[in-house]
Design a protein around this motif. Structure first.
Motif, short mmCIF file in Angstrom:
data_model
loop_
_atom_site.label_atom_id
_atom_site.label_comp_id
_atom_site.label_asym_id
_atom_site.label_seq_id
_atom_site.Cartn_x
_atom_site.Cartn_y
_atom_site.Cartn_z
N ILE A 1 20.43 89.30 -11.82
CA ILE A 1 19.22 90.20 -11.59
C ILE A 1 17.41 90.61 -11.57
O ILE A 1 16.71 89.98 -12.22
N ARG A 2 17.05 90.80 -10.90
CA ARG A 2 15.45 90.65 -10.38
C ARG A 2 14.33 92.03 -10.98
O ARG A 2 14.53 92.64 -10.12
N ILE A 3 13.63 91.77 -11.93
CA ILE A 3 13.27 93.12 -12.06
C ILE A 3 10.73 92.56 -11.37
O ILE A 3 10.82 91.42 -12.13
N SER A 4 10.65 94.00 -11.52
CA SER A 4 9.30 93.61 -11.18
C SER A 4 8.65 95.00 -11.85
O SER A 4 8.85 95.89 -12.35
N TYR A 5 7.32 94.52 -12.54
CA TYR A 5 7.43 95.27 -13.54
C TYR A 5 5.61 95.36 -13.71
O TYR A 5 4.94 94.85 -12.88
N SER A 6 4.93 96.25 -14.62
CA SER A 6 3.98 96.74 -14.75
C SER A 6 3.80 97.13 -15.73
O SER A 6 4.43 97.91 -16.31
N ILE A 7 2.25 96.05 -16.73
CA ILE A 7 2.04 97.18 -18.00
C ILE A 7 0.28 97.72 -17.56
O ILE A 7 -0.07 97.06 -17.64
N GLN A 8 0.46 99.26 -17.80
CA GLN A 8 -1.01 99.14 -17.78
C GLN A 8 -1.44 100.75 -18.56
O GLN A 8 -0.62 101.30 -19.22
N SER A 9 -2.71 100.74 -19.09
CA SER A 9 -3.07 102.30 -19.62
C SER A 9 -2.69 103.36 -18.49
O SER A 9 -2.10 104.76 -18.92
N THR A 10 -3.28 103.85 -17.41
CA THR A 10 -2.37 104.47 -16.34
C THR A 10 -1.49 103.90 -15.10
O THR A 10 -1.80 102.53 -14.19
N ILE A 11 -0.30 104.51 -15.31
CA ILE A 11 0.69 103.63 -14.45
C ILE A 11 1.43 105.17 -13.99
O ILE A 11 1.63 106.24 -13.74
N ASP A 12 2.67 105.07 -12.95
CA ASP A 12 2.46 106.12 -11.78
C ASP A 12 4.02 105.67 -12.15
O ASP A 12 4.78 104.54 -11.89
N PHE A 13 4.85 107.52 -12.12
CA PHE A 13 6.28 106.38 -12.38
C PHE A 13 7.04 108.25 -12.04
O PHE A 13 6.98 109.09 -11.70
N LEU A 14 7.87 108.03 -10.82
CA LEU A 14 8.85 109.03 -10.04
C LEU A 14 7.58 110.10 -9.49
O LEU A 14 6.48 109.42 -8.68
#
Length: 561
Positions: A390-403
């Protein structure tokens, strides 16, 4: 190109008028299709045509179809129908003469992809090599016949021991007249950089298709009941969770948002890991270790059968999928969800202990955190190392896009707006498409309802309203039509001050009212998941319901057309 821009759902008008078939033949063909749909619906509910009104419905159906086909077209509509037929035929001719061009439907989009056929083929070949999910096999024996034998043998065994009844045995038995091997094709994902491809296996006529559908109908409701608290149905569901998070006092100026997704989920999950995760899931969540008359061992045999018969053709060669599940099999998403639920358990437990949000939508995950960036990164890296497949790509921010939501933490203030993917076209079903008129009446209202649910402040809602207005106009909706249905939305929701002067208090009220009104999909899901002990619908006796509903739905559609 103007015709292709109209998108996948566009229907040129009145094209049956140019058929070489007689009107009688066209009507009979349409009648048989509608008759089959109605009979199937009645059969699903174990109903028969016994009332006079039901029998009259079928006789009037053929009459309505004949009248529609015999009616003379208005002059302007006839000219347009002939012009669009000519355009479609010219596109077909050009594509036959240009093998270097490929036209495909797109992933998560309603538009067409037009590209270089060689580049497309190279991407497909690269995908197959890099994922190592496909193994070429010899064609010195009849693979279709072998798979048919495996399916019929297992079904006979399950029927003999009483695990499935005669009706289930009949429904899952392959229809030999229509059998064929699956075939692999790829569809582009233009919403992602460099337009990667998604593999799809067309498996509608393979021997195990009905077994796969049965397993999905059997286990998907069980999974949804187990995972409902950590599942986002849509972006609206996410906004509700976030606003509750704020109300609970969890949002701080330093709160961060996290998203991650699993790369190539359906081709990266190890087969044995899939089966082990399924076994553990069933043992943990099935009362008395069975569903109805099906024991865990019976379900596992059916799951192995579906995976063992994952054989398809591609570029005149035979392949077996040796990792993951095929995209195109009904059971695929449920099985992948069960595997990933087990894989994510540690993250879910940690988030719950910290009173943080954890929610998933298929293979995409959203989380909140009040830990430091480095602490979060370490947690995700540990999850990453849990399974090398399982390979994941992630993002950690105070503003983020999801769906379809952009989530922002503005110094401790939550802001949510609608997210538009950079590659997304402003596509709405063209007004000139040959759809029933009521379809168009619902589009502006549904778009504004979605915007009002997601946008947390009136200024962002107004920007989205303008975007909807422009999209409708670009897709040939008359300005008077757009204005009429925009006013209808604000009047029905008692929110005219929002349209007239961007009244923030009135907007807050409409935002809250719509946000906490369940969508149709959520109502359906609630019915499925509210009774934890209920048998899946596929094992229940059908509810007879309203005898005339199927016939009324069909005849009303014909009248609208």
């Amino acid at each position: 190109m103007s015709m292709l821009i109209k998108g996948l759902k566009y229907i040129p008008p009145c094209q049956s008028r140019f058929s070489r078939q007689s009107i009688d033949a066209i009507v009979n063909e349409q009648y048989k299709t509608l008759y089959s749909i109605v009979q199937g619906c009645l059969g699903d509910h174990r109903m028969q045509l016994v009332e006079p009104r039901e029998k009259e419905g079928f006789s009037s159906l053929k009459r309505i179809l004949y009248e529609l086909q015999s009616k003379k077209l208005p002059r302007k509509l006839g000219i347009r129908a002939r012009r669009e037929r000519k355009v479609v035929r010219s596109i077909i001719k050009i594509l036959r003469q240009r093998p270097d061009i490929t036209v495909r439907r797109t992933d998560k989009s309603k538009v067409f992809y037009v590209g270089n056929a060689t580049v497309f083929a190279e991407k497909a070949s690269k995908y197959m090599i890099e994922t190592e999910a496909y193994q070429e096999i010899s064609n010195d024996h009849c693979i279709l016949s072998e798979n048919l034998h495996l399916v019929t043998t297992l079904l006979a065994s399950l029927s003999k021991k009483g695990a499935i009844n005669q009706e289930q045995h009949k429904n899952m038995s392959p229809k030999t007249v229509a059998l064929e091997l699956a075939h692999l094709h790829f569809i582009p994902k233009p919403h992602k950089p460099d337009t990667p491809l998604r593999p799809i296996v067309a498996a509608i006529h393979i021997p195990a298709t009905e077994v796969s559908k049965f397993l999905n109908d059997l286990l998907a409701p069980v999974f949804l009941r187990v995972a409902r608290k950590t599942t986002f149905i849509n972006g609206i569901d996410l906004v509700r969770a976030l606003e509750k998070y704020v109300t609970d006092g969890q949002l701080k100026p330093t709160t961060l948002f996290i998203t991650f997704d699993v790369e190539n989920l359906y081709t990266m999950i190890p087969r044995q890991g899939d089966l082990e995760a399924l076994m553990q899931f069933l043992e943990r969540h099935l009362h008395n270790k069975k569903i109805g008359t099906l024991r865990i061992d019976d379900i596992m045999k059916m799951a192995r059968l579906v995976l063992d018969t994952n054989i398809f053709t591609y570029e005149n060669k035979y392949y077996r999928q040796i990792r993951g599940e095929v995209m195109g099999s009904a059971f695929t998403q449920t099985l992948a969800n069960i595997y990933m639920l087990d894989w994510k358990q540690k993250l879910i437990q940690d988030q719950d202990a910290d009173k943080e949000i954890y929610g998933r939508y298929i293979d995409d995950v959203f989380m909140t955190t009040n830990s430091t960036f480095d602490q979060v990164k370490e947690k995700l890296e540990n999850a990453h190392r849990k399974d090398p497949n399982i390979r994941i790509s992630y993002s950690i921010q105070s503003t983020i896009d999801f769906l379809d939501v952009t989530v922002s933490n503005d110094n401790g203030q939550l802001k949510t707006t609608i997210f538009h993917k950079p590659a997304a076209e402003p596509y709405i079903l063209p007004y000139t498409s040959d759809h029933p008129r009521n379809v168009y009446h619902n589009i502006p209202y549904a778009a504004l309802s979605r915007a009002a649910r997601i946008c947390s402040n009136v200024e962002d809602f107004d920007i989205e309203r303008i975007q909807i207005d422009l999209s409708l106009l670009l897709n040939e909706y008359p300005p008077s039509f757009v204005s009429k249905h925009f006013h209808r939305f604000f009047q029905l929701n008692q929110a005219m001050p929002v349209l007239e002067r961007l009244d923030s208090d009135v907007y807050h009220e409409i935002h809250q009212n719509l946000l906490h009104s369940p969508t149709r999909k959520e109502k359906q899901l609630q019915e499925t998941t509210e009774d934890l002990d209920a048998l899946p619908e596929i094992l229940q006796k059908k509810n007879l319901g309203i005898r005339m509903s199927c016939m009324q739905n069909i005849t009303s559609k014909v009248d609208q057309d």
